[in-house]
Design an enzyme around this catalytic site. Structure first.
Site, PDB file in Angstrom:
ATOM      1  N   LYS A 109      47.479 -33.424   6.418  1.00 41.15           N
ATOM      2  CA  LYS A 109      47.168 -32.085   5.893  1.00 41.15           C
ATOM      3  C   LYS A 109      46.868 -31.163   7.065  1.00 41.15           C
ATOM      4  CE  LYS A 109      42.541 -32.227   6.846  1.00 41.15           C
ATOM      5  NZ  LYS A 109      41.889 -31.411   7.894  1.00 41.15           N
ATOM      6  N   ASP A 159      36.824 -35.025   2.829  1.00 39.52           N
ATOM      7  CA  ASP A 159      38.242 -34.674   2.644  1.00 39.52           C
ATOM      8  C   ASP A 159      38.990 -35.640   1.719  1.00 39.52           C
ATOM      9  OD1 ASP A 159      37.809 -32.614   4.370  1.00 39.52           O
ATOM     10  OD2 ASP A 159      39.061 -33.384   6.002  1.00 39.52           O
TER      11      ASP A 159
END
Length: 289
Positions: free
Chosen positions: A19, A144
């Site tokens: 990401k 996350d």
């Protein structure tokens, strides 16, 4: 993007995508010391891969141990053990990791590995948790991890746990690693870190109107990050992701991104990936049903 699939093809691979934080604003600090953040997590179609060989005993192990990382400290093993304990699953697993993302680069390698482990084993062990339950479990492993469990490009607030799907135009990113390791803890404890950026509504996001509040501090302390950003910004809008050390440049065209990558000094590792609104992990899960 299939160049990374040329390794052992006999395995049933589960994607563990990278990401980017397209921006990172620090709004303030909570009484518990955690920072109040806003960020946009962009999923990529590139990352590590994991394979899971299920066993009938309860042993959980890595078939491919990470150099310098004890199994007890490995987020993949932690994720598997957490799921087994939470669901009282008696099965075991031998896990193979095909690693291509840099560790500590700010592109989510470890968190993504943990999320893929939770999602894949929930399916393979038939432990029956839904997405919300898996995301909640993932939060125990790291802020996350829920983003990767949910697998959608998303706007995040709070300490990162307030997640709103926020689809973006699917652009191409040249992601480069300056080969330095930046400590997230060091960045967030630095006295000179800005902690007063005004909040924005996710609908108002524009790349050019946002920034990474950690970037200047990291550039000051790690000259190699500054050098890489100065090189990239000549070609395209560029920014550091998360607390670093990886940086990215944004392109609307894959070929152009690869042309710039070809000019990059060999000292910097890099790859080109497409930003996707739906993680390849979700596509893999869908194919299994």
């Amino acid at each position: 993007m299939d160049s990374q699939l040329n390794t052992q093809t006999s395995h049933d691979w589960w994607p563990s995508p990278a990401k980017l934080n397209l921006f990172l604003h620090i709004l303030g600090r909570y009484e518990n010391g955690y920072h109040q953040l806003q960020s946009l997590f962009q999923m990529l179609d590139y990352g590590d891969k994991l394979a899971f060989d299920i066993t009938e005993d309860s042993a959980i192990c890595m078939a491919t141990p990470l150099a310098g990382v004890d199994d007890d400290d490995n987020l993949i093993i932690k994720a598997a053990r957490l799921l087994a304990k939470h669901t009282q699953c008696k099965k075991g697993v031998s896990i193979t990791l095909d690693k291509c993302l840099p560790m500590g680069g700010g592109i989510g390698g470890g968190s993504s590995n943990a999320a893929t482990t939770l999602v894949a084993l929930n399916h393979l062990w038939k432990t029956g948790l839904n997405e919300d339950e898996l995301a909640e479990l993932g939060l125990v492993l790291g802020a996350d991890v829920p983003i990767f469990v949910r697998g959608r490009t998303a706007f995040a607030g709070g300490v990162g746990e307030e997640i709103t799907p926020a689809p973006q135009k699917e652009l191409y990113f040249l992601v480069a690693n300056p080969n330095v390791h930046v400590s997230t803890a060091e960045v967030f404890t630095a006295p000179e870190l800005p902690r007063n950026t005004p909040a924005i509504a996710w609908e108002d996001y524009k790349f050019e109107k946002t920034r990474n509040d950690c970037q200047q501090l990291v550039e000051n302390r790690y000259p190699e990050v500054a050098k890489l950003l100065q090189w990239l910004v000549n070609y395209a809008p560029s920014r550091m992701t998360g607390t670093g050390a990886c940086v990215f440049a944004t392109f609307s065209d894959y070929t152009l991104a690869e042309q710039v990558r070809a000019k990059m000094p060999e000292a910097w590792q890099s790859f080109v990936a497409k930003g996707v609104n739906r993680s390849p992990l979700l596509d893999k899960l869908e194919q299994q049903k």
